[in-house]
Design a protein around this motif. Structure first.
Motif, PDB file in Angstrom:
ATOM      1  N   MET A   1       0.707  -1.294  -0.163  1.00 40.17           N
ATOM      2  CA  MET A   1      -0.054  -0.134  -0.105  1.00 40.17           C
ATOM      3  C   MET A   1       0.909   1.283   0.019  1.00 40.17           C
ATOM      4  SD  MET A   1      -2.962   0.774  -0.253  1.00 40.17           S
ATOM      5  CE  MET A   1      -3.683   2.609  -0.598  1.00 40.17           C
ATOM      6  N   THR A   2       1.885   1.190   0.598  1.00 39.23           N
ATOM      7  CA  THR A   2       2.839   2.451   0.771  1.00 39.23           C
ATOM      8  C   THR A   2       3.444   2.536  -0.648  1.00 39.23           C
ATOM      9  OG1 THR A   2       3.453   2.078   3.055  1.00 39.23           O
ATOM     10  CG2 THR A   2       5.136   3.151   1.872  1.00 39.23           C
ATOM     11  N   HIS A   3       3.962   1.381  -1.418  1.00 44.26           N
ATOM     12  CA  HIS A   3       4.267   1.737  -2.722  1.00 44.26           C
ATOM     13  C   HIS A   3       3.247   2.158  -3.711  1.00 44.26           C
ATOM     14  CE1 HIS A   3       6.810  -0.320  -6.302  1.00 44.26           C
ATOM     15  NE2 HIS A   3       6.687   0.945  -6.240  1.00 44.26           N
ATOM     16  N   ALA A   4       2.004   2.055  -3.508  1.00 44.47           N
ATOM     17  CA  ALA A   4       1.014   2.460  -4.175  1.00 44.47           C
ATOM     18  C   ALA A   4       0.842   3.801  -4.090  1.00 44.47           C
ATOM     19  CB  ALA A   4      -0.374   1.573  -3.991  1.00 44.47           C
ATOM     20  N   ILE A   5       0.898   4.292  -2.742  1.00 39.28           N
ATOM     21  CA  ILE A   5       0.723   5.645  -2.254  1.00 39.28           C
ATOM     22  C   ILE A   5       1.601   6.636  -3.186  1.00 39.28           C
ATOM     23  CG2 ILE A   5       0.731   7.265  -0.644  1.00 39.28           C
ATOM     24  CD1 ILE A   5      -0.869   5.410   1.144  1.00 39.28           C
ATOM     25  N   VAL A 117      -9.168   8.186  -5.104  1.00 39.90           N
ATOM     26  CA  VAL A 117     -10.329   7.795  -4.376  1.00 39.90           C
ATOM     27  C   VAL A 117     -10.452   6.521  -3.916  1.00 39.90           C
ATOM     28  CG1 VAL A 117     -12.957   7.633  -4.493  1.00 39.90           C
ATOM     29  CG2 VAL A 117     -11.820   9.764  -5.283  1.00 39.90           C
ATOM     30  N   VAL A 118      -9.863   5.527  -4.886  1.00 41.19           N
ATOM     31  CA  VAL A 118      -9.887   4.238  -4.607  1.00 41.19           C
ATOM     32  C   VAL A 118      -9.060   4.000  -3.463  1.00 41.19           C
ATOM     33  CG1 VAL A 118      -8.812   1.922  -5.397  1.00 41.19           C
ATOM     34  CG2 VAL A 118     -10.068   3.136  -6.751  1.00 41.19           C
ATOM     35  N   GLN A 119      -7.777   4.652  -3.388  1.00 37.43           N
ATOM     36  CA  GLN A 119      -6.748   4.574  -2.095  1.00 37.43           C
ATOM     37  C   GLN A 119      -7.518   5.419  -0.932  1.00 37.43           C
ATOM     38  OE1 GLN A 119      -2.786   5.612  -3.049  1.00 37.43           O
ATOM     39  NE2 GLN A 119      -2.843   4.565  -4.972  1.00 37.43           N
ATOM     40  N   GLU A 120      -7.980   6.264  -1.078  1.00 33.90           N
ATOM     41  CA  GLU A 120      -8.530   6.933  -0.051  1.00 33.90           C
ATOM     42  C   GLU A 120      -9.491   5.860   1.018  1.00 33.90           C
ATOM     43  OE1 GLU A 120      -8.579  11.737   0.511  1.00 33.90           O
ATOM     44  OE2 GLU A 120     -10.234  10.726  -0.367  1.00 33.90           O
ATOM     45  N   ARG A 121     -10.604   5.250  -0.053  1.00 33.58           N
ATOM     46  CA  ARG A 121     -11.260   4.226   0.601  1.00 33.58           C
ATOM     47  C   ARG A 121     -10.722   3.069   1.205  1.00 33.58           C
ATOM     48  NH1 ARG A 121     -15.534   3.929  -4.353  1.00 33.58           N
ATOM     49  NH2 ARG A 121     -16.401   6.077  -4.321  1.00 33.58           N
ATOM     50  N   HIS A 122      -9.458   2.688   0.615  1.00 33.34           N
ATOM     51  CA  HIS A 122      -8.738   1.502   0.862  1.00 33.34           C
ATOM     52  C   HIS A 122      -8.180   1.813   2.481  1.00 33.34           C
ATOM     53  CE1 HIS A 122      -6.654  -2.247   0.438  1.00 33.34           C
ATOM     54  NE2 HIS A 122      -5.571  -1.584   1.095  1.00 33.34           N
ATOM     55  N   MET A 123      -7.554   3.152   2.576  1.00 28.11           N
ATOM     56  CA  MET A 123      -7.036   3.391   3.860  1.00 28.11           C
ATOM     57  C   MET A 123      -7.928   4.037   4.831  1.00 28.11           C
ATOM     58  SD  MET A 123      -3.845   2.687   3.418  1.00 28.11           S
ATOM     59  CE  MET A 123      -2.983   3.791   4.525  1.00 28.11           C
TER      60      MET A 123
END
Length: 377
Positions: A1-5, A117-123
């Motif tokens: 997840m950190t890599h994705a961000i 938005v996808v990453q905000e929902r995931h985190m």
């Protein structure tokens, strides 16, 4: 997840660098090609037309391939188109090259916001402000780089080709890091359509206002500095650099501010600062006044778009991103259509008079803030 961000932050930064690079060259293009204000506006309109024609295709690509793949492909495509702008010999070639750049630029803008938005929902926490901070960092670096390249007599096409190469390589080597939409259980497998509900259109109109302010500053601040303030070509990007630097600082610390003040107060403050800063620069066009004034505009606009994108992403969360796609599309069109509109107004009146549209759009954000936030609930 950190890599994705961090990969998405890099993608926002890459888009900002590419925008800042070619927007910083507008005064150079105007002088070397002997273009008038309305001709500059016409060329910039072609970028808007390219983005406008792209949206029906983008929403199907977003549904079929997801925001992750679309971010990478559109970013690399924009990087490949970038150097063509600097070698355009006349107005028509410049218009065609900007049309070509506008297509992947609009696609990438929608894709990176959808991925955010996808990453905000995931985190399950706010990430949008820092994503947009990376765009501002990129735009700042692009504008400063153009100024240095012109000052050191580096051929603009060489500088733009280097920028495009670095951005394309960065996106390619991290192409597998972004989240696929399969991780977002609320996203159905269908293309988002234009969402014409009143709350969406209200939020979208405010994003149009915010992007029009950003577009006016990015596209016309260089010519304002050159023609009205009277600085050199290498100094012309400094107003945009001051604007971008202020946005970077505010966006880096913006997420806690949004949580503390709330969406309504942040939007009201954003619009007020934007109107105050731009009005000050127009009343007193002195370099020592204009640079701080543009920094105030940057402080104001820094959190407006992130807050509004969050609001859009929370409208009908299970609709496949229809509200977000509509708002992002409206905002992109606002940023791309504002420059030719200002060019036409500058041709009819003067550049200084035309730029009074900017504080009016900022004031609109202030006036509609409470209504927009409550309308989405």
């Amino acid at each position: 997840m950190t890599h994705a961000i961090w990969t998405l932050r890099a993608a926002f930064g890459a888009l900002g660098v590419m925008f800042g690079t070619w927007l910083g060259l507008i005064p150079w293009m105007r002088d070397t090609r002997a273009l008038s204000h309305d001709q500059v506006g016409l060329a910039l309109l072609c970028a808007g037309i390219g983005g406008l024609l792209t949206f029906p295709l983008v929403r199907h690509l977003l549904a079929r391939f997801g925001s992750a793949q679309l971010t990478i492909v559109s970013g690399i495509s924009m990087a490949c188109c970038l150097p063509v702008i600097a070698v355009a010999p006349n107005l028509w070639w410049l218009s065609a090259s900007l049309f070509a750049v506008g297509i992947p630029a609009a696609a990438m803008d929608v894709a990176i916001n959808a991925q955010a938005v996808v990453q905000e929902r995931h985190m399950q926490r706010s990430l949008m402000a820092r994503f947009h901070a990376c765009w501002s960092v990129g735009a700042l670096l692009g504008a400063l780089g153009v100024g240095l390249a012109l000052n050191w007599h580096v051929p603009p096409w060489t500088f733009m080709a280097l920028v495009g190469l670095l951005c394309a390589c960065g996106l390619w080597f991290n192409s597998s890091a972004l989240l696929q939409e399969d991780s977002d259980v609320d996203t159905p497998r269908r293309a988002p359509r234009l969402q014409l509900k009143a709350p969406v259109l209200l939020v979208g109109s405010m994003v149009v206002g915010a992007y029009m302010v950003e577009g006016a500053v990015s596209d016309w601040s260089g010519l304002f500095m050159r023609d009205i303030v009277g600085v050199s070509l290498s100094q012309a990007p400094m107003a945009f650099a001051a604007f971008s630097f202020a946005m970077v600082v505010v966006r880096l610390f913006g997420d806690p501010v949004i949580d503390a003040l709330g969406n309504v107060r942040v939007l009201q403050l954003s619009g007020s600062l934007g109107a105050l800063g731009m009005a000050t620069s127009l009343v007193a066009p002195n370099v020592w006044v204009v640079l701080p004034a543009y920094a105030v505009v940057g402080c104001g606009m820094a959190l407006a778009v992130p807050v509004l994108m969050r609001c859009a992403g929370q409208i009908d969360a299970g609709s496949g991103g229809q509200a977000l796609a509509t708002v992002a599309f409206m905002g992109t069109m606002g940023m791309l259509i504002a420059p030719p509109l200002l060019g036409w107004l500058a041709h009819v009146t003067s550049l200084r008079s035309a730029l009074w549209l900017v504080p009016l759009m900022s004031a609109y954000i202030t006036l509609q803030a409470r209504r927009a936030v409550h309308a989405r609930q």
